[in-house]
Design a protein around this motif. Structure first.
Motif, PDB file in Angstrom:
ATOM      1  N   ASP A  17      -0.381   3.639  10.253  1.00  0.00           N
ATOM      2  CA  ASP A  17      -1.136   4.846   9.888  1.00  0.00           C
ATOM      3  C   ASP A  17      -2.077   4.599   8.648  1.00  0.00           C
ATOM      4  O   ASP A  17      -2.856   5.532   8.323  1.00  0.00           O
ATOM      5  N   MET A  18      -1.758   3.527   7.928  1.00  0.00           N
ATOM      6  CA  MET A  18      -2.738   3.371   6.899  1.00  0.00           C
ATOM      7  C   MET A  18      -4.060   2.645   7.294  1.00  0.00           C
ATOM      8  O   MET A  18      -4.942   2.545   6.471  1.00  0.00           O
TER       9      MET A  18
ATOM     10  N   LEU B  75     -11.532  10.085  -0.147  1.00  0.00           N
ATOM     11  CA  LEU B  75     -10.510   9.098  -0.219  1.00  0.00           C
ATOM     12  C   LEU B  75      -8.924   9.573  -0.395  1.00  0.00           C
ATOM     13  O   LEU B  75      -8.661  10.441  -1.255  1.00  0.00           O
ATOM     14  N   GLU B  76      -8.114   9.027   0.427  1.00  0.00           N
ATOM     15  CA  GLU B  76      -6.573   9.665   0.309  1.00  0.00           C
ATOM     16  C   GLU B  76      -5.815   8.856  -0.827  1.00  0.00           C
ATOM     17  O   GLU B  76      -6.133   7.537  -1.102  1.00  0.00           O
ATOM     18  N   THR B  77      -4.922   9.341  -1.363  1.00  0.00           N
ATOM     19  CA  THR B  77      -4.058   8.592  -2.263  1.00  0.00           C
ATOM     20  C   THR B  77      -3.721   7.464  -1.972  1.00  0.00           C
ATOM     21  O   THR B  77      -3.610   6.226  -2.829  1.00  0.00           O
ATOM     22  N   LEU B  78      -3.386   6.989  -0.704  1.00  0.00           N
ATOM     23  CA  LEU B  78      -2.704   5.808  -0.258  1.00  0.00           C
ATOM     24  C   LEU B  78      -3.917   4.855  -0.205  1.00  0.00           C
ATOM     25  O   LEU B  78      -3.645   3.483  -0.407  1.00  0.00           O
ATOM     26  N   GLN B  79      -5.102   5.258  -0.244  1.00  0.00           N
ATOM     27  CA  GLN B  79      -6.028   4.178  -0.135  1.00  0.00           C
ATOM     28  C   GLN B  79      -6.580   3.661  -1.507  1.00  0.00           C
ATOM     29  O   GLN B  79      -7.090   2.647  -1.613  1.00  0.00           O
ATOM     30  N   VAL B  80      -5.969   4.332  -2.657  1.00  0.00           N
ATOM     31  CA  VAL B  80      -6.332   3.710  -3.858  1.00  0.00           C
ATOM     32  C   VAL B  80      -5.760   2.505  -4.159  1.00  0.00           C
ATOM     33  O   VAL B  80      -6.746   1.405  -4.479  1.00  0.00           O
ATOM     34  N   PRO B  81      -4.476   2.288  -4.028  1.00  0.00           N
ATOM     35  CA  PRO B  81      -4.004   0.706  -4.218  1.00  0.00           C
ATOM     36  C   PRO B  81      -4.484  -0.127  -3.088  1.00  0.00           C
ATOM     37  O   PRO B  81      -4.757  -1.448  -3.245  1.00  0.00           O
ATOM     38  N   LEU B  82      -4.627   0.363  -1.877  1.00  0.00           N
ATOM     39  CA  LEU B  82      -5.341  -0.442  -0.741  1.00  0.00           C
ATOM     40  C   LEU B  82      -6.634  -1.003  -0.912  1.00  0.00           C
ATOM     41  O   LEU B  82      -6.927  -1.959  -0.524  1.00  0.00           O
ATOM     42  N   LEU B  83      -7.280  -0.347  -1.620  1.00  0.00           N
ATOM     43  CA  LEU B  83      -8.677  -0.586  -1.889  1.00  0.00           C
ATOM     44  C   LEU B  83      -8.741  -1.835  -2.848  1.00  0.00           C
ATOM     45  O   LEU B  83      -9.336  -2.935  -2.926  1.00  0.00           O
ATOM     46  N   GLY B  84      -8.058  -1.640  -3.872  1.00  0.00           N
ATOM     47  CA  GLY B  84      -7.707  -2.820  -4.869  1.00  0.00           C
ATOM     48  C   GLY B  84      -7.292  -4.116  -4.090  1.00  0.00           C
ATOM     49  O   GLY B  84      -7.657  -5.150  -4.117  1.00  0.00           O
TER      50      GLY B  84
END
Lengths: 224, 107
Positions: free
Chosen positions: A205-206, A35-44
């Motif tokens: 890219d996200m 899990l990439e750092t950017l994916q943490v808020p994206l998952l929410g």
């Protein structure tokens, strides 16, 4: 397609629950490394969007409605593992806070909407995408078709569970479920394509699957 | 043309909240695909026996003590915020990065 308590037998709920739990465990273990750092808020945000969109039932035929499922969208945005986690978050909240989907059927609902729609749908997407050119438009065609199919596949799985539970004979439930979800799946395809187009326009890219599909080099220059 | 991740997240959450609050009261109240099949094939009553969990505060997506469309909208907003919070919380735990915010990710 949220199955309430009482539709599916304890044996089926147990079997799907065991498979679902194993898949969630695997996803969590892999996310720990990937899990990439950017994916943490994206998952929410993905969980929030899917929860909200699932509230919007649209009419599909006389006296019948359907709503967005979102399993394929989550898998395409974040990858199949984190996508499954998103579906678990949504389904658990719905079962415990909104009485939508039975608590005893949670394993079955995760199996149908997380694993069948999400993982099998994602597998279909990968196959379709590999057969087509690496362009944005062919990516979106593969997305739309597999989103439609993800709903249909989940409805077929639900039909088998209902039949195996002795609730309704397969010869009645399968054509009925597949028929109505062929229509509901069209909505799924449209919403999934629209949502992904928007995210891709902002941040290609996200989007994990888009990066794979069109071989974007993952250089995240942080331009604000 | 790139938006910052923080902007994208705020924008996505705003869209979800608008859907949950503004659109949800207008959602079709017809039975969904599974409910329709259950009615047509006579097994809908199997689901209406006492649920195993009867403590859901927002049954039928209504906020207790609130009347009208706002009741559904409010339930939607609370559920959307809960999904966001739980999603971010679990993602943080899974990624093993407790509270490492992006630097310079101001809104």
């Amino acid at each position: 397609m949220h199955i309430p308590d009482g539709f599916v037998s304890p044996a089926i709920n147990l079997a799907t629950g065991v498979v679902s739990t194993g898949a969630v465990g695997l996803s969590v273990a892999r996310a720990n490394r990937r899990l990439e750092t950017l994916q943490v808020p994206l998952l929410g945000v993905t969980a929030a969007f899917i929860f909200a969109a699932q509230m919007i039932n649209f009419p599909v035929a006389a006296g019948t409605s359907g709503h967005f499922m979102g399993a394929l969208l989550a898998a395409l945005l974040l990858g199949p593992g984190p996508g499954l986690i998103v579906m678990v978050v949504v389904l658990v909240l719905q079962a415990f806070l909104f009485a939508d989907g039975g608590v005893t059927a949670l394993g079955t609902n995760v199996f149908n909407m997380g694993l069948i729609a999400g993982w099998l749908g994602y597998g279909l997407f990968r196959v379709l995408n590999a057969l087509m050119p690496s362009t944005r438009s062919s990516y979106l065609v593969a997305v739309g078709v597999s989103a439609w199919a993800s709903v249909l596949l989940a409805s077929v799985a639900a039909s088998f569970e209902l039949a195996l539970s002795g609730t309704v004979p397969l010869k009645f439930v399968l054509p009925a479920m597949a028929g109505v979800h062929t229509l509901i799946g069209v909505g799924e395809g449209l919403i999934t394509v629209a949502a992904l187009s928007m995210v891709i326009s902002a941040r290609p890219d996200m989007v994990t699957s888009y990066r794979l599909a069109v071989q974007l080099s993952h250089t995240s220059e942080e331009s604000v | 043309m790139r938006s910052s991740p923080a902007k994208l997240v705020m924008f996505g959450l705003a869209i979800a909240l608008v859907i949950a609050f503004i659109l949800s009261p207008f959602a079709s109240s017809s039975p969904d695909g599974l409910e329709r099949v259950a009615e047509d094939h006579g097994f809908i009553q199997k689901g209406s026996s006492a649920p195993t969990w009867a403590n859901s505060p927002f049954t039928e997506y209504e906020t207790p003590g609130v009347e009208g469309g706002v009741s559904t909208g409010l339930a939607g907003v609370l559920g959307t915020l809960a999904a966001f919070a739980v999603g971010v919380g679990i993602a943080r735990l899974m990624s093993g990065r407790n509270g490492s915010g992006e630097k310079g990710g101001g809104a």
